[in-house]
Motif scaffolding. Structure first.
Motif, PDB file in Angstrom:
ATOM      1  N   LEU A 394       0.838  -1.189   0.000  1.00  0.00           N
ATOM      2  CA  LEU A 394       0.000   0.000   0.000  1.00  0.00           C
ATOM      3  C   LEU A 394       0.885   1.254   0.000  1.00  0.00           C
ATOM      4  N   ALA A 395       0.668   2.136  -0.983  1.00  0.00           N
ATOM      5  CA  ALA A 395       1.494   3.345  -1.115  1.00  0.00           C
ATOM      6  C   ALA A 395       0.884   4.547  -0.400  1.00  0.00           C
ATOM      7  N   ARG A 396      -0.398   4.509  -0.076  1.00  0.00           N
ATOM      8  CA  ARG A 396      -1.059   5.603   0.648  1.00  0.00           C
ATOM      9  C   ARG A 396      -1.994   5.021   1.698  1.00  0.00           C
ATOM     10  N   ASN A 397      -2.232   5.742   2.787  1.00  0.00           N
ATOM     11  CA  ASN A 397      -3.203   5.298   3.788  1.00  0.00           C
ATOM     12  C   ASN A 397      -4.557   5.069   3.132  1.00  0.00           C
ATOM     13  N   LEU A 398      -5.265   4.044   3.588  1.00  0.00           N
ATOM     14  CA  LEU A 398      -6.599   3.751   3.073  1.00  0.00           C
ATOM     15  C   LEU A 398      -7.617   4.111   4.153  1.00  0.00           C
ATOM     16  N   HIS A 399      -8.571   4.979   3.793  1.00  0.00           N
ATOM     17  CA  HIS A 399      -9.610   5.421   4.724  1.00  0.00           C
ATOM     18  C   HIS A 399     -10.967   4.914   4.248  1.00  0.00           C
ATOM     19  N   ALA A 400     -11.843   4.613   5.219  1.00  0.00           N
ATOM     20  CA  ALA A 400     -13.230   4.296   4.889  1.00  0.00           C
ATOM     21  C   ALA A 400     -13.954   5.578   4.504  1.00  0.00           C
ATOM     22  N   ASP A 401     -15.177   5.449   3.964  1.00  0.00           N
ATOM     23  CA  ASP A 401     -15.927   6.631   3.547  1.00  0.00           C
ATOM     24  C   ASP A 401     -16.240   7.557   4.713  1.00  0.00           C
ATOM     25  N   ASN A 402     -16.291   7.006   5.941  1.00  0.00           N
ATOM     26  CA  ASN A 402     -16.561   7.847   7.106  1.00  0.00           C
ATOM     27  C   ASN A 402     -15.303   8.470   7.688  1.00  0.00           C
ATOM     28  N   GLY A 403     -14.151   8.262   7.015  1.00  0.00           N
ATOM     29  CA  GLY A 403     -12.899   8.857   7.461  1.00  0.00           C
ATOM     30  C   GLY A 403     -12.042   7.942   8.313  1.00  0.00           C
ATOM     31  N   MET A 404     -12.552   6.800   8.750  1.00  0.00           N
ATOM     32  CA  MET A 404     -11.793   5.894   9.614  1.00  0.00           C
ATOM     33  C   MET A 404     -10.610   5.292   8.849  1.00  0.00           C
ATOM     34  N   LEU A 405      -9.452   5.226   9.500  1.00  0.00           N
ATOM     35  CA  LEU A 405      -8.262   4.641   8.885  1.00  0.00           C
ATOM     36  C   LEU A 405      -8.394   3.124   8.869  1.00  0.00           C
ATOM     37  N   LEU A 406      -8.331   2.535   7.676  1.00  0.00           N
ATOM     38  CA  LEU A 406      -8.426   1.078   7.536  1.00  0.00           C
ATOM     39  C   LEU A 406      -7.049   0.431   7.493  1.00  0.00           C
ATOM     40  N   LEU A 407      -6.147   0.953   6.647  1.00  0.00           N
ATOM     41  CA  LEU A 407      -4.806   0.368   6.508  1.00  0.00           C
ATOM     42  C   LEU A 407      -3.782   1.482   6.378  1.00  0.00           C
ATOM     43  N   ASN A 408      -2.609   1.256   6.965  1.00  0.00           N
ATOM     44  CA  ASN A 408      -1.537   2.236   6.910  1.00  0.00           C
ATOM     45  C   ASN A 408      -0.709   2.080   5.645  1.00  0.00           C
ATOM     46  N   GLU A 409      -0.133   3.202   5.198  1.00  0.00           N
ATOM     47  CA  GLU A 409       0.829   3.173   4.107  1.00  0.00           C
ATOM     48  C   GLU A 409       1.972   2.212   4.451  1.00  0.00           C
ATOM     49  N   GLY A 410       2.412   1.414   3.439  1.00  0.00           N
ATOM     50  CA  GLY A 410       3.513   0.471   3.645  1.00  0.00           C
ATOM     51  C   GLY A 410       3.047  -0.936   3.978  1.00  0.00           C
ATOM     52  N   LYS A 411       1.717  -1.123   4.191  1.00  0.00           N
ATOM     53  CA  LYS A 411       1.184  -2.428   4.531  1.00  0.00           C
ATOM     54  C   LYS A 411       1.300  -3.382   3.353  1.00  0.00           C
ATOM     55  N   VAL A 412       1.860  -4.605   3.593  1.00  0.00           N
ATOM     56  CA  VAL A 412       1.937  -5.647   2.560  1.00  0.00           C
ATOM     57  C   VAL A 412       0.620  -6.417   2.566  1.00  0.00           C
TER      58      VAL A 412
END
Length: 449
Positions: A394-412
């Motif tokens: 993952l090259a960028r943080n992934l957020h849900a539509d409500n803004g919650m952080l799902l996965l951090n940048e760098g996650k395999v």
């Protein structure tokens, strides 16, 4: 030049306010400046002083008993159109501003409490503008006199005619330089005024400077003529001036979440912006671009529901820049998009909201203007969850539509994690775009580092 002559050439500034402490504050601030100050405690006294002696600039409060600032400046403009004026007010009253601009031909509008440096700059620019106008009129008068003399010359004075023609050309060049300087001063003034608009907004929702930078880059990339580029730059600086009349609750709310009553008020701001600026002749073309910058390619925009190429090119360009920046500031959707998501959003609505012929060039320009955009990295690509394969990073943080952080940048991403993401999309009825590096390119980058 004698001392008495120098004193007679000093500009005279009239300060008008019904509050003595305000006049004292202005006197202290302006003490030692290269102009003479005269005080008046209201509109009636100001007109008496104005009748007795000429003034170069009037700085007036907007709200005063008896005669308000807009009425006073309108009367002063009627008596002496050459006199410059600046309006000070602590109220965000759009009707007062419109009246003062239309009838009083004010040069600037400043809110109270003022910024000392900004007020000093406004006064200095107003007096400089007046001096340039008087110099322009002097040069025009000189040109007319020289033309009259040329008409009277005898044909036998050919050499003198040639010399005079050369002198006239030099004068014309000076006039051109004076006009160019006036045009540049209007551009500068619009950008300074845009900073006043930003005072109504939280810092994270101030958009004008970013939009100006993008618009200038687009105009340069498209080799727009200088006058069109100048109009577009001024439109970018003042596109949201009509929002000054909106309540704070609407001003900072995402447009897509507004209720019908608030949405109706919000959709008036492009036309209100045009109305404020139409009194200033050099801003007429910029005002037209602002009026139509919320039109949509498919005709569903506002205020006039123009579609396709009926929308001015500058307005189509401004629409792209405004939405790109406001999507990232949380002024369009409930969730603030990052830069890459904003570009993907714009690409998704190509041909519906935006001119499809401008999209590719716009993305290229945004990458150049904002070099940290992930789409500028050739090793990164956007994919949906169905295209994910184990080992992607993952090259960028992934957020849900409500803004919650799902996965951090760098996650395999593992096979199990991919299945969970697909299931989560189904539960949330959402669709996520992930910015990833392929396993091979990610390993190559790690080796280089």
């Amino acid at each position: 030049m004698s001392e008495s002559q120098a004193d007679s050439l000093r500009p005279r500034v009239l300060l008008v306010d019904d509050e003595e402490n305000i006049l004292n504050s202005l006197r202290r601030l302006l003490r030692g400046q290269p102009y003479d100050l005269v005080m008046a405690n209201g509109g009636a006294q100001a007109l008496q002083l104005f009748e007795a002696q000429p003034f170069d600039l009037v700085v007036s409060d907007a709200r005063m008993p008896g005669m308000d600032g807009a009425t006073l400046l309108a009367e002063i403009h009627r008596r002496s159109p050459q006199c410059m004026s600046i309006l000070l007010t602590g109220y965000a009253d759009i009707q007062t501003i419109i009246t003062a601009i239309n009838e009083g031909q004010i040069y600037r509008y400043l809110s109270k409490p003022w910024n000392d440096d900004e007020l000093l700059l406004a006064i200095r620019q107003a007096l400089a503008f007046q001096f340039a106008e008087r110099e322009r009129e002097r040069l025009q008068q000189l040109t007319q006199e020289q033309n009259t003399q040329l008409a009277a010359l005898n044909e036998s004075l050919e050499m003198r005619v040639q010399a005079r023609t050369a002198e006239l050309q030099q004068t014309a060049d000076m006039l051109d330089l004076a006009y160019d300087e006036l045009r540049r001063s209007y551009v500068l003034s619009t950008e300074v005024f845009s900073l006043l608009v930003n005072q109504r907004l939280p810092r994270e929702k101030q958009t004008n400077q970013q939009i100006i930078a993008i618009i200038r880059a687009m105009a340069s990339e498209m080799s727009m003529p200088e006058d069109q580029a100048r109009d577009l730059s001024m439109a970018a600086a003042l596109y949201n001036i009509g929002k000054l009349s909106l309540p704070d609750s609407i001003l900072v709310s995402p447009a897509d979440l507004m209720h019908s009553k608030d949405r109706e008020l919000y959709r008036r701001y492009p036309a209100q912006s045009e109305s404020v600026l139409m009194a200033l002749e050099p801003l007429h073309d910029a005002a037209k671009l602002i009026r139509h910058h919320q039109e949509r390619w498919d005709g569903s925009g506002f205020p006039d529901h123009l579609r396709g190429t009926d929308i001015p090119l500058g307005s189509r360009m401004l629409k792209l820049a405004v939405d790109f920046v406001e999507l990232q500031c949380g002024l369009v959707l409930e969730r603030r998009l990052n830069r890459d998501e904003a570009l993907l959003f714009i690409g998704k609505y190509s041909g519906r909201l935006y001119d499809p012929d401008l999209i590719e060039r716009f993305v290229h320009i945004c990458v150049a203007v904002m070099p940290d955009i992930t789409l500028g990295d050739p090793l990164v690509r956007p994919v949906d969850t169905r295209q994910l394969v184990p080992g992607m990073v993952l090259a960028r943080n992934l957020h849900a539509d409500n803004g919650m952080l799902l996965l951090n940048e760098g996650k395999v991403l593992s096979e199990l994690l991919i299945r969970k993401l697909v299931a989560f999309e189904g539960i949330e009825s959402a669709s996520y775009t992930l910015f990833v590096r392929d396993p091979e390119t990610a390993a190559l980058q790690v080796a280089k580092e």
